[in-house]
Motif scaffolding. Structure first.
Motif, PDB file in Angstrom:
ATOM      1  N   PRO A  17       9.333  20.898 -17.812  1.00 29.19           N
ATOM      2  CA  PRO A  17      10.296  21.630 -16.978  1.00 29.19           C
ATOM      3  C   PRO A  17      10.681  20.880 -15.711  1.00 29.19           C
ATOM      4  CG  PRO A  17       8.446  23.032 -17.606  1.00 29.19           C
ATOM      5  CD  PRO A  17       8.065  21.623 -17.957  1.00 29.19           C
ATOM      6  N   ASP A  18       9.659  20.324 -15.002  1.00 26.79           N
ATOM      7  CA  ASP A  18       9.929  19.783 -13.667  1.00 26.79           C
ATOM      8  C   ASP A  18       8.846  18.776 -13.303  1.00 26.79           C
ATOM      9  OD1 ASP A  18      10.583  19.279 -11.048  1.00 26.79           O
ATOM     10  OD2 ASP A  18      10.035  21.266 -10.299  1.00 26.79           O
ATOM     11  N   SER A  52      13.055  15.725 -18.201  1.00 24.04           N
ATOM     12  CA  SER A  52      12.781  16.900 -17.382  1.00 24.04           C
ATOM     13  C   SER A  52      14.016  17.796 -17.407  1.00 24.04           C
ATOM     14  CB  SER A  52      12.453  16.472 -15.939  1.00 24.04           C
ATOM     15  OG  SER A  52      12.215  17.587 -15.118  1.00 24.04           O
ATOM     16  N   TYR A  53      13.872  19.006 -17.954  1.00 25.68           N
ATOM     17  CA  TYR A  53      15.050  19.834 -18.230  1.00 25.68           C
ATOM     18  C   TYR A  53      15.386  20.843 -17.136  1.00 25.68           C
ATOM     19  CZ  TYR A  53      11.715  23.463 -19.696  1.00 25.68           C
ATOM     20  OH  TYR A  53      10.701  24.388 -19.728  1.00 25.68           O
ATOM     21  N   GLY A  54      14.561  20.937 -16.089  1.00 27.20           N
ATOM     22  CA  GLY A  54      14.856  21.900 -15.031  1.00 27.20           C
ATOM     23  C   GLY A  54      14.798  23.315 -15.562  1.00 27.20           C
ATOM     24  N   GLU A  55      15.865  24.068 -15.399  1.00 24.71           N
ATOM     25  CA  GLU A  55      15.919  25.440 -15.917  1.00 24.71           C
ATOM     26  C   GLU A  55      16.911  25.558 -17.067  1.00 24.71           C
ATOM     27  OE1 GLU A  55      16.813  28.011 -12.664  1.00 24.71           O
ATOM     28  OE2 GLU A  55      14.995  27.517 -11.547  1.00 24.71           O
ATOM     29  N   SER A  56      17.342  24.444 -17.627  1.00 24.80           N
ATOM     30  CA  SER A  56      18.405  24.447 -18.624  1.00 24.80           C
ATOM     31  C   SER A  56      17.863  24.289 -20.042  1.00 24.80           C
ATOM     32  CB  SER A  56      19.405  23.322 -18.328  1.00 24.80           C
ATOM     33  OG  SER A  56      20.320  23.166 -19.386  1.00 24.80           O
ATOM     34  N   ALA A 113       8.110  28.922  -8.313  1.00 31.55           N
ATOM     35  CA  ALA A 113       8.551  27.992  -7.264  1.00 31.55           C
ATOM     36  C   ALA A 113       8.064  28.471  -5.897  1.00 31.55           C
ATOM     37  CB  ALA A 113      10.074  27.869  -7.268  1.00 31.55           C
ATOM     38  N   GLN A 127      19.643  21.557 -21.772  1.00 23.84           N
ATOM     39  CA  GLN A 127      19.156  20.205 -21.502  1.00 23.84           C
ATOM     40  C   GLN A 127      17.929  19.884 -22.340  1.00 23.84           C
ATOM     41  OE1 GLN A 127      20.619  17.700 -19.433  1.00 23.84           O
ATOM     42  NE2 GLN A 127      19.172  16.608 -20.751  1.00 23.84           N
ATOM     43  N   ASN A 180       6.837  19.350 -10.084  1.00 24.82           N
ATOM     44  CA  ASN A 180       5.727  20.298 -10.065  1.00 24.82           C
ATOM     45  C   ASN A 180       4.434  19.513 -10.280  1.00 24.82           C
ATOM     46  OD1 ASN A 180       3.680  22.065 -11.449  1.00 24.82           O
ATOM     47  ND2 ASN A 180       5.218  23.632 -11.035  1.00 24.82           N
ATOM     48  N   LYS A 200       7.076  23.143 -22.525  1.00 28.73           N
ATOM     49  CA  LYS A 200       7.874  24.241 -21.976  1.00 28.73           C
ATOM     50  C   LYS A 200       7.100  25.548 -22.092  1.00 28.73           C
ATOM     51  CE  LYS A 200      12.260  26.679 -22.381  1.00 28.73           C
ATOM     52  NZ  LYS A 200      13.488  26.898 -23.176  1.00 28.73           N
TER      53      LYS A 200
END
Length: 339
Positions: A69-70, A98-102, A228, A105, A73, A125
Motif C-alpha cells: 500500500p505505502d 506501491s499503490y497508495g489507495e488506488s 494514517a 493502480q 509506512n 494488501k
C-alpha cells in the motif's frame, strides 16, 4: 549498447550457437582452448547475459513482484526490506509497486509485473471481508498467467495463493486486556476501516477482552480511522468527549497522531491518557514517552512470505497458511488508572 552473443561470436570467429552453449555452461563438443577463448573474449567485451530474454524462453526470470500500500509506512517499509533480502539470498530480485489507495493502480501493477515475466507476486494488501471486484481481477490475472500469489490474509479465489497471516484477534485482545488489567474501563478504540479483515479481527479481540471483564461494549467508544497519522489527530477530540481514560489504536501511525493531538490539548501521556498501539515499529522506543504496542513483526512476516513464495515457485510447498502469534511490548505509555 549491450553486447550480445552474436557480437561475441563475431569477434571469436565461432558460431553463435557454440558461443551460446559455452556461455550458458551447456555441454558441447569444443576444445578447452576454444572454450577458454570464448570466455576470455566475452569477459573483455563485458558480455552479460540477458536474463529477461532467457526468461522468455525458460519462463525463469528469477524475478518476484511485490505490491504494497505505502512504502512510507514503517511497517511496509520494513517488510519490503526483509522480502528483498530473503529473495536476493536465493538468487531472486524484487520489483516493487506501491499503490497508495488506488485499487486500479494495484491492478495495473499486476498487469505490468506479469508482462515483465515475474515468477510470482507477493500482494501485501490488507484484504476486505468481501473481496473487491478489482482484487478478484488481480487474482484472475495471476491465475491466467499460472503464477502463484502470496497474501497476508486468506482469500477465496481460483488462483494459487499462499497465505502468511497473523493472529489479529489475539493482538486486539492482548492490547485491550492490558488496559483493563490496569484498571481502565472507558477504553477508546481507534480502528481501521470496518470492511478490512484485519480491522474486524482486532475489534473482535477488543470486544472479547471487554466481555471477559464484564464491561459492556459501547460503540460510542469506537472511532473508524484509516491507519494514517491524521486519523489519530482527528479521533482524539471525539474520544475525549466520550470520557475515555485509555486508547487502543489499531496501528502505531495513528498512535503518533494521538500523541501530536494530545500536545495540543495539553494532555500528558500516560498521566491523562494511556495508549497502546499496534505494529511495534522502531520509533516506539525513541518517543519521549515510549509507546506500548502489540508486535506485528514486519521483518518475520516479510521473510516468511518470501520463503513461501520461493517454495511455491519450486513446487515444494503446500498452500496451507502460516499464522504468527502476537506479543505485547509494555512501555511507558500505559499505566494504572488513578482513582
Amino acid at each position: 549498447m549491450r553486447v550480445t552473443i552474436k557480437d561475441v561470436a563475431r569477434e571469436c570467429g565461432i558460431s553463435a550457437a557454440t558461443v551460446s552453449l559455452v556461455l550458458n555452461d551447456k555441454e558441447c563438443r569444443v576444445s578447452e582452448a576454444t572454450r577458454a577463448k570464448i570466455l576470455r573474449i566475452a569477459a573483455e567485451m563485458n558480455y552479460r547475459p540477458n536474463h529477461f530474454a532467457v526468461g522468455l524462453v525458460t519462463r525463469k526470470t528469477h524475478t518476484i513482484g511485490l505490491i504494497v500500500p505505502d512504502v512510507g509506512n514503517f511497517h511496509f517499509a520494513e517488510m519490503s526490506k526483509a522480502i528483498e533480502q530473503e529473495c536476493r539470498n536465493n538468487g531472486y530480485i524484487v520489483i516493487l509497486g506501491s499503490y497508495g489507495e488506488s485499487d486500479e493502480q494495484a491492478y495495473a501493477y499486476f498487469k505490468e509485473f506479469i508482462d515483465k515475466g515475474v515468477e510470482g507476486i507477493i500482494f501485501a494488501k490488507p484484504m476486505l471481508v468481501e473481496l473487491s471486484e478489482k482484487d478478484r481481477q488481480c487474482f484472475a490475472l495471476a491465475e491466467s498467467a499460472s503464477i502463484p500469489v502470496v497474501t497476508f490474509e486468506p482469500v477465496e479465489v481460483q488462483a494459487t495463493v499462499g497465505v502468511v497471516s497473523y493472529d489479529y484477534e489475539a493482538g486486539g485482545y492482548l492490547a485491550s486486556k492490558h488496559l483493563i488489567d490496569l484498571g481502565h474501563r472507558r477504553i477508546g478504540c481507534l480502528t481501521g476501516p470496518d470492511n478490512m479483515i484485519s480491522s474486524v479481527a482486532r475489534r473482535e479481540g477488543y470486544k472479547r477482552a471487554l466481555a471477559e471483564a464484564g464491561i459492556p461494549f459501547d460503540p460510542t467508544l469506537l472511532y473508524e480511522g484509516d491507519f494514517a497519522v491524521q486519523s489519530g489527530i482527528e479521533a482524539l477530540p471525539h474520544l475525549l468527549g466520550q470520557g475515555v481514560t485509555a486508547l487502543f489504536t489499531f496501528n502505531d501511525m495513528m498512535a503518533l497522531g494521538v500523541y501530536k493531538a494530545a500536545r495540543q490539548y495539553k494532555l500528558k501521556i500516560p498521566t491523562d491518557l494511556s495508549i497502546v498501539g499496534f505494529d511495534d515499529t522502531f520509533l516506539n522506543e525513541i518517543l519521549e514517552v515510549p509507546l506500548t504496542s502489540v508486535t506485528h513483526p514486519a521483518d518475520s512476516l516479510g521473510k516468511e512470505s518470501a520463503k513461501r513464495m520461493l517454495s511455491l515457485i519450486r513446487g515444494e510447498a503446500s498452500y496451507e497458511g502460516s499464522l504468527f502469534p502476537p506479543t505485547l511490548m509494555v512501555r511507558g505509555s500505559s499505566v494504572r488508572l488513578r482513582v
